[in-house]
Motif scaffolding. Sequence first.
Motif, PDB file in Angstrom:
ATOM      1  N   ARG A 127       0.814  -1.220   0.000  1.00  0.00           N
ATOM      2  CA  ARG A 127       0.000   0.000   0.000  1.00  0.00           C
ATOM      3  C   ARG A 127       0.843   1.263   0.000  1.00  0.00           C
ATOM      4  O   ARG A 127       0.495   2.242  -0.657  1.00  0.00           O
ATOM      5  N   ASP A 139       4.000  -6.976  -3.925  1.00  0.00           N
ATOM      6  CA  ASP A 139       2.866  -7.221  -4.820  1.00  0.00           C
ATOM      7  C   ASP A 139       2.905  -8.632  -5.395  1.00  0.00           C
ATOM      8  O   ASP A 139       1.883  -9.324  -5.463  1.00  0.00           O
ATOM      9  N   TRP A 143      -0.145 -10.797  -4.688  1.00  0.00           N
ATOM     10  CA  TRP A 143      -1.059 -10.658  -5.814  1.00  0.00           C
ATOM     11  C   TRP A 143      -1.312 -12.003  -6.487  1.00  0.00           C
ATOM     12  O   TRP A 143      -0.379 -12.671  -6.917  1.00  0.00           O
ATOM     13  N   THR A 179     -13.182   3.575  -4.324  1.00  0.00           N
ATOM     14  CA  THR A 179     -11.832   3.558  -3.759  1.00  0.00           C
ATOM     15  C   THR A 179     -11.639   2.275  -2.948  1.00  0.00           C
ATOM     16  O   THR A 179     -12.599   1.673  -2.460  1.00  0.00           O
ATOM     17  N   ASP A 180     -10.376   1.894  -2.802  1.00  0.00           N
ATOM     18  CA  ASP A 180     -10.035   0.643  -2.118  1.00  0.00           C
ATOM     19  C   ASP A 180      -8.788   0.866  -1.259  1.00  0.00           C
ATOM     20  O   ASP A 180      -7.720   0.306  -1.529  1.00  0.00           O
ATOM     21  N   GLN A 183      -6.962  -2.144  -0.101  1.00  0.00           N
ATOM     22  CA  GLN A 183      -6.559  -3.047  -1.184  1.00  0.00           C
ATOM     23  C   GLN A 183      -7.136  -4.455  -1.005  1.00  0.00           C
ATOM     24  O   GLN A 183      -6.439  -5.466  -1.092  1.00  0.00           O
ATOM     25  N   VAL A 219      -5.444   2.911  -4.091  1.00  0.00           N
ATOM     26  CA  VAL A 219      -6.065   2.062  -5.109  1.00  0.00           C
ATOM     27  C   VAL A 219      -7.529   2.433  -5.285  1.00  0.00           C
ATOM     28  O   VAL A 219      -8.231   2.727  -4.315  1.00  0.00           O
ATOM     29  N   TRP A 221     -11.017   1.384  -8.137  1.00  0.00           N
ATOM     30  CA  TRP A 221     -11.483   0.475  -9.185  1.00  0.00           C
ATOM     31  C   TRP A 221     -12.497   1.167 -10.093  1.00  0.00           C
ATOM     32  O   TRP A 221     -13.331   1.944  -9.634  1.00  0.00           O
ATOM     33  N   ASP A 261       2.526  -1.469 -14.797  1.00  0.00           N
ATOM     34  CA  ASP A 261       2.997  -1.105 -13.461  1.00  0.00           C
ATOM     35  C   ASP A 261       4.501  -0.891 -13.489  1.00  0.00           C
ATOM     36  O   ASP A 261       5.279  -1.786 -13.168  1.00  0.00           O
ATOM     37  N   ARG A 290      -8.229  -1.719 -12.208  1.00  0.00           N
ATOM     38  CA  ARG A 290      -7.755  -1.372 -10.860  1.00  0.00           C
ATOM     39  C   ARG A 290      -6.591  -0.397 -11.022  1.00  0.00           C
ATOM     40  O   ARG A 290      -5.614  -0.699 -11.706  1.00  0.00           O
ATOM     41  N   LEU A 292      -3.696   2.258  -9.285  1.00  0.00           N
ATOM     42  CA  LEU A 292      -2.929   2.690  -8.114  1.00  0.00           C
ATOM     43  C   LEU A 292      -2.300   4.041  -8.410  1.00  0.00           C
ATOM     44  O   LEU A 292      -1.615   4.209  -9.421  1.00  0.00           O
TER      45      LEU A 292
END
Length: 310
Positions: A127, A139, A143, A179-180, A183, A219, A221, A261, A290, A292
């Motif tokens: 994060r 990640d 992930w 928003t997240d 995450q 993050v 979405w 990314d 998604r 960031l």
Amino acid sequence: MRGLILFLALSTLCLALPLSAAARRSATASDILADPQADPIARRQAFHRLCALDPDKADDFLRDPDIEIRLQAYYRLTKQKGAAALEQIATALDDESIEIRSMAVKFLVSLAKQNKEASELLARVAREESDVSVRQIADQALWPFHRETLRLSQDPDWDHTVTNIHSFELPGEDWSFKTDPQQQGHKKGWYETKFNDKNWAKIKQGYWEPQGYADYDGVAWYRIRFQMPEKMDSNAVELAFGAVDESAWVWLNGVFLGAHDIGPEGWNLPFNLDCREEVRWGEENLLVVRVLDTYTGGGIWKPISIEILK
């Protein structure tokens, strides 16, 4: 009797001599390390001598001005204490050295499956870490979606010119948005076609800050449905992103397509993802992105197009 007393005295003296020598070596090493202006090589050698005599001394050098000594101190700490070193490793996550932070994250990765605290620290790195190389270590461990995409123009078996026979932009408005900050969206299935986003906010393409999220970095979405034309005679279909600030992970119809990314420097770079197998011709399709953003503006700020290639 006098002989026995003399023997015991000599034995005691012999046992004491190595300890005295060790104590002298320890004192000498400590004196060198106490001087931050001393020769760096001499200080590093002194550190190793001191830790060889007393392994617990490594703890005293986690904030040493010499990055190499700090790195070795953390390394020794993890080897000696394992999971018991988590409290100290948490401080390494704030070290100015990328190398030390990377080492700390790799250690957390080794513990994360069996240790909840390590997993939580790893999530914090994912994060909050500003350096993309360090963040990607976390990640990759956390992930669950991984895919290498190969565009038609990159296919070594394709030796023809790639022609765009048809393209159209996706809607710029009426995106569902949420928003997240923790995450957790991917764990809640926010990319799935069956997920109900009716309670999400609506947003348009562009930075999210002027659309009610002025202070938000992290993050978020996006979800939108669009209609594909009837099937065309083509060799590939690609999603072409004008730019996303700053990183993006993309699903089409619930299938992960890939990611863009590369850190903050990717904020204004276009990228394409192949979706020839995932697209549904003549039907409604669902695109989920998604995003960031770690600072300043964030969001899908340039148009997205479908490109049909031959």
